[in-house]
Motif scaffolding. Structure first.
Motif, short mmCIF file in Angstrom:
data_model
loop_
_atom_site.label_atom_id
_atom_site.label_comp_id
_atom_site.label_asym_id
_atom_site.label_seq_id
_atom_site.Cartn_x
_atom_site.Cartn_y
_atom_site.Cartn_z
N PRO A 27 0.84 -1.20 0.00
CA PRO A 27 0.00 0.00 0.00
C PRO A 27 0.88 1.25 0.00
CG PRO A 27 -0.67 -1.53 1.74
CD PRO A 27 0.60 -2.06 1.17
N PRO A 28 0.47 2.27 -0.74
CA PRO A 28 1.31 3.47 -0.89
C PRO A 28 1.13 4.46 0.26
CG PRO A 28 -0.63 3.66 -2.26
CD PRO A 28 -0.76 2.36 -1.54
N SER A 133 -2.92 2.85 -5.04
CA SER A 133 -1.66 3.10 -5.76
C SER A 133 -1.87 4.12 -6.87
CB SER A 133 -1.11 1.80 -6.34
OG SER A 133 -0.78 0.91 -5.30
N CYS A 134 -3.07 4.17 -7.42
CA CYS A 134 -3.35 5.13 -8.49
C CYS A 134 -4.32 6.22 -8.04
CB CYS A 134 -3.96 4.43 -9.71
SG CYS A 134 -2.89 3.18 -10.42
N HIS A 135 -5.29 5.84 -7.24
CA HIS A 135 -6.31 6.80 -6.80
C HIS A 135 -6.14 7.07 -5.32
CE1 HIS A 135 -8.54 5.76 -10.51
NE2 HIS A 135 -8.29 4.51 -10.21
N PRO A 137 -7.22 7.57 -1.93
CA PRO A 137 -8.56 7.25 -1.41
C PRO A 137 -9.29 8.50 -0.91
CG PRO A 137 -6.84 6.09 -0.17
CD PRO A 137 -6.14 6.94 -1.16
N HIS A 138 -8.52 9.52 -0.56
CA HIS A 138 -9.14 10.74 -0.03
C HIS A 138 -9.57 11.69 -1.13
CE1 HIS A 138 -6.19 9.38 3.19
NE2 HIS A 138 -7.38 9.06 3.63
N SER A 139 -8.96 11.51 -2.31
CA SER A 139 -9.27 12.39 -3.43
C SER A 139 -8.94 11.62 -4.71
CB SER A 139 -8.41 13.66 -3.32
OG SER A 139 -8.62 14.48 -4.42
N PRO A 140 -9.83 10.70 -5.08
CA PRO A 140 -9.46 9.65 -6.04
C PRO A 140 -9.32 10.07 -7.50
CG PRO A 140 -11.69 9.29 -5.19
CD PRO A 140 -11.18 10.52 -4.54
N HIS A 141 -9.75 11.25 -7.84
CA HIS A 141 -9.69 11.59 -9.25
C HIS A 141 -8.25 11.71 -9.73
CE1 HIS A 141 -10.89 13.33 -13.09
NE2 HIS A 141 -12.06 12.82 -12.82
N VAL B 266 4.73 0.58 -18.14
CA VAL B 266 5.02 1.99 -17.84
C VAL B 266 3.78 2.88 -17.89
CG1 VAL B 266 7.42 1.91 -18.62
CG2 VAL B 266 5.64 2.63 -20.20
N CYS B 267 2.73 2.42 -18.50
CA CYS B 267 1.53 3.27 -18.62
C CYS B 267 1.00 3.60 -17.22
CB CYS B 267 0.46 2.57 -19.45
SG CYS B 267 -1.07 3.51 -19.50
N PRO B 268 0.95 4.88 -16.86
CA PRO B 268 0.56 5.23 -15.48
C PRO B 268 -0.92 5.04 -15.20
CG PRO B 268 0.91 7.22 -16.75
CD PRO B 268 1.28 6.08 -17.65
N VAL B 269 -1.73 4.88 -16.23
CA VAL B 269 -3.17 4.75 -15.99
C VAL B 269 -3.68 3.34 -16.27
CG1 VAL B 269 -3.55 7.19 -16.48
CG2 VAL B 269 -3.84 5.51 -18.31
#
Ligand code: SF4
Lengths: 158, 312
Positions: A27-28, A133-135, A137-141, B266-269
């Protein structure tokens, strides 16, 4: 989907099989925040009415903030865990179960490898990125990115 | 006018029995090579070894070993670090497929440069396998007005969407049909490859490809030694010479070892998906079966194995 895979929305009786099924990247956490129990001690007084917290000012809640706040996901009694809507505790490494309570179709696609990103082997062991890792959780956009440089125009190639 | 005498054109001697033109030419050059070696010129010898090398598919296992060893030696010397050149064959029961989610791609071009690093494309002159096209959401896929040179502060830009295009690894590949010397073909795992040593640089394939996916090395390719990816494949990412055509091979050197192509990682999305079309449990099959996929220029019957879709 085969019968072996858990159906969307169901929670495996024990946390183990689910963890084995989805090998996730760590987890990040932002630097130095985990374990939360370093600061939040078991005996601490907890105000369960949503309110603005003094600490964690870097966190801007922009995720259905009218209806939810910290303790909807974080557990006041077990600070190093998250909890599902029904109160069951889950580790941070299984946060997708929490997210999937609202984002069901997304969880289904994530489990199938359509949503999200996997690295490693297409034929064997792979690592899934957890939702946070991408979104955030507090501000997922997704935040916009600076693109890498455009290709040279033909006339610029010598 | 009448005194003009018509001399018949000289008829070339038929080649000695048992020799094709190519072999005769090679024999002649062998003689030259002999002269070169006696004069002690090793670069001529190197060029000669390369020149007389057979087509990749005609190499015996022994000959292939020699060729790979020669390449490794030359590249190791050129780049000053150990370089490997393998010829990993296609896996049994595998037909590769790719999918790209147009509703997610933000046009950041991370894939473009990840590919350059991984596949040893020339930095200067610049070679990119992936072209990211920017188009208007309002118009939809409209290749005519697409812009590959957008340069915004941040992406995605308002009202735009992005469509990365590279080799579509067609099942019915026009490029391999037009090659006059058979230097490009489709492998059993569906990847269209090029024998860079057999390519004569005529660029017929570039004209035939409806996706603009092939690149020609007009100048001497240039890769800084410290940036060279030293794990290479004969039919994949080994450094190419000047005067030959190259293109995306879905990271043949990675995918034949079970890894994802670099652009996927590598694609970040997470817009890029890859897997085995013959495996019903694969990610790629899930996408084809559950999402609205389309292929580019379907009407040409090229049958790409690259699927675009809208995940959202
Ligand atoms: S890296 Fe991903 S998001 Fe960025 S341009 Fe390539 S496909 Fe699109």
């Amino acid at each position: 989907m085969t019968g072996a895979k858990p159906a969307v929305g169901t929670v495996a009786a024990s946390a183990k099989p689910a963890a084995a099924l989805f090998p996730v990247a760590p987890p990040p956490f932002s630097d130095g925040v985990f374990p939360c129990s370093e600061c939040h001690k078991p005996g601490d007084k907890v105000d369960r009415v949503p309110h603005k917290v003094e600490f964690h000012e870097d966190i801007v809640l922009h995720h259905d903030e009218k209806n939810r706040w910290c303790l909807d996901c974080h557990d006041a009694a077990h600070r190093d865990s998250l909890h599902l809507a029904d109160g069951r505790l889950i580790p941070f490494t299984e946060s997708y179960r929490l997210c999937g309570q609202c984002h069901g179709p997304t969880l289904r696609n994530w489990k199938a490898g359509e949503h999200g990103k996997r690295t490693g082997s297409w034929s064997g062991a792979k690592q899934y990125l957890l939702c946070p890792s991408c979104h955030s959780p507090h501000s997922p956009h997704f935040k916009p990115l600076k693109p890498k440089s455009p290709p040279l125009r033909q006339e610029a190639i010598k | 006018m009448s005194d003009l005498t018509v001399t018949p054109l000289p008829v070339p001697e038929p080649p000695a029995e048992g020799f094709t033109r190519r072999e005769a030419l090679i024999l002649g050059l062998f003689a030259l090579a002999g002269a070169a070696t006696t004069s002690g010129c090793s670069s001529d010898q190197k060029a000669m070894d390369e020149f007389v090398q057979k087509h990749f598919k005609d190499l015996s296992p022994e000959e292939l070993k020699t060729v790979l060893a020669r390449m490794e030696k030359n590249l190791t010397k050129k780049y000053g670090k150990p370089v490997t050149v393998s010829a990993t064959p296609a896996m049994e029961g595998v037909l590769f497929g790719y999918a790209l989610d147009l509703s997610r791609c933000i046009g950041c071009r991370r894939c473009v440069y990840g590919c350059v690093d991984e596949n040893n494309q020339s930095r200067d002159p610049q070679t990119h396998y992936i072209t990211v096209l920017e188009m208007d959401k309002e118009k939809g896929v409209d290749l005519q007005d697409a812009n590959a040179y957008y340069d915004h502060e941040t992406v995605p830009a308002e009202g735009k969407f992005y469509m990365p295009v590279s080799c579509q690894q067609c099942e019915n590949s026009p490029c391999s049909k037009v090659c006059p010397v058979g230097a490009t073909w489709k492998e059993p795992d569906g990847i269209v490859v090029i024998d860079y040593n057999w390519c004569i640089g005529c660029r017929s394939c570039i004209a035939a490809c409806p996706y603009g996916a092939r690149r020609f090395n007009w100048g001497e390719p240039n890769i800084p030694a410290d940036e060279l990816n030293p794990v290479t494949e004969y039919l994949g990412n080994r450094p190419r010479p000047r005067g030959v055509v190259e293109k995306c091979t879905w990271c043949l050197h990675r995918v034949r070892k079970g890894l994802y192509p670099k652009c996927v990682e590598v694609c970040p999305v997470g817009a890029r998906k890859f897997g085995n079309l013959l495996d019903p449990d694969s990610e790629i099959r899930y996408i084809i079966e559950n999402k609205r996929v389309f292929i580019l220029k379907e009407e040409l019957n090229t049958q790409p194995k690259f699927f675009y879709y809208y995940g959202l």
